[in-house]
Write an enzyme that holds these catalytic residues in place. Structure first.
Site, PDB file in Angstrom:
ATOM      1  N   LYS A  21       0.853  -1.184   0.000  1.00 52.73           N
ATOM      2  CA  LYS A  21       0.000   0.000   0.000  1.00 52.73           C
ATOM      3  C   LYS A  21       0.894   1.240   0.000  1.00 52.73           C
ATOM      4  CE  LYS A  21      -4.418   0.727   2.282  1.00 52.73           C
ATOM      5  NZ  LYS A  21      -5.035   0.745   3.606  1.00 52.73           N
TER       6      LYS A  21
HETATM    7  C1  E4P Z   1      -8.112   1.931   3.268  1.00 53.48           C
HETATM    8  O1  E4P Z   1      -7.569   0.906   2.870  1.00 53.48           O
HETATM    9  C2  E4P Z   1      -7.980   2.464   4.624  1.00 53.48           C
HETATM   10  O2  E4P Z   1      -7.367   1.505   5.454  1.00 53.48           O
HETATM   11  C3  E4P Z   1      -9.280   2.782   5.302  1.00 53.48           C
HETATM   12  O3  E4P Z   1     -10.398   2.441   4.521  1.00 53.48           O
HETATM   13  C4  E4P Z   1      -9.319   4.126   5.950  1.00 53.48           C
HETATM   14  O4  E4P Z   1     -10.567   4.312   6.536  1.00 53.48           O
HETATM   15  P1  E4P Z   1     -10.871   5.390   7.674  1.00 53.48           P
HETATM   16  O5  E4P Z   1     -11.145   6.692   7.011  1.00 53.48           O
HETATM   17  O6  E4P Z   1     -12.078   4.851   8.366  1.00 53.48           O
HETATM   18  O7  E4P Z   1      -9.660   5.435   8.560  1.00 53.48           O
END
Ligand code: E4P
Length: 226
Positions: free
Chosen positions: A86
């Protein structure tokens, strides 16, 4: 639509995997911190997730330069064949994504908040792009509309020449806060939704299912006592 679980919690992942509908997992530094995990155990933790889930597991690089992100990415990719690296959507992240993709390492470009960012991510060779929904809602903007724009823009082109093994880039609806977010993401054609465990539990619930089940159980009791 496929479902990923947005967590680093092993118990949640075990439980969700047992339901039979889980296609992958996404983690991020915040989600790992929530588990109480140490830096020294991070790679082992990702390995444990990869052992549970038979699908892509996103592990995030926290480096800020292209060289460091590429180094991180190569190390993360060594953990298991289903690791996806990522990488944040920024200049250094795009450059690192190009290098990793050229080496056959799949990348999930995260923190994506606009159509231009998503197109650049796809052209840089990202295998997955994660537009965030809930964080727009948090600042009183329409996250679903933003997601819909990305889905339409990416769906209109063939990016396969840019990606690992020429696979089509897939859009992961991220920062999902409700079952309705999932419904709308599916209706607009997002490939994947990555959902927190709390949302996954809500997705399976419906009051009419509960009411119907209750009536069936009561009627079956009558049959047994007849
Ligand atoms: C995406 O892969 C992120 O881990 C995640 O969806 C972030 O979400 P949040 O805005 O609830 O932290």
């Amino acid at each position: 639509m496929k479902f990923f679980l947005d967590t680093a919690d092993l118990d949640e992942i075990e439980e969700a995997a047992s339901w039979g509908a889980l296609a992958g997992v996404t983690t991020n530094p915040t989600l790992y911190a929530r588990t109480g995990g140490k830096l020294s155990d991070f790679h082992n933790h990702i390995k444990r997730i990869c052992d549970i889930v038979d699908g892509p597991v996103s592990a995030e690089s926290v480096a800020m330069t292209r060289e460091e992100i590429v180094r991180d990415g190569r190390e993360l990719a060594e953990i298991a064949p289903n690791v996806v690296v990522k990488v944040p959507t920024m200049v250094e992240g795009l450059a690192a994504t190009r290098t990793l993709a050229d080496e056959g390492i799949p990348v999930n470009m995260t923190l994506c908040f606009s159509v231009p960012q998503a197109i650049l991510a796809a052209r840089a060779g990202a295998r997955y792009i994660s537009p965030f929904v809930g964080r727009f809602d948090d600042i009183s903007e329409d996250g679903l509309e933003q997601l819909s724009n990305v889905v339409s823009a990416i769906g209109g082109y063939d990016f396969s020449e840019s990606t690992v093994n020429h696979e089509q880039v897939e859009i992961i609806a991220a920062s999902i806060r409700s079952a309705n977010h999932v419904t709308q993401a599916a209706l607009m054609g997002a490939d994947i939704a990555t959902v927190p465990f709390a949302v996954l539990k809500k997705m399976v619930q419906h009051p009419l299912t509960d009411r119907g089940l209750d009536a069936f159980m009561k009627d079956w009791e009558k049959v047994q006592n007849a």
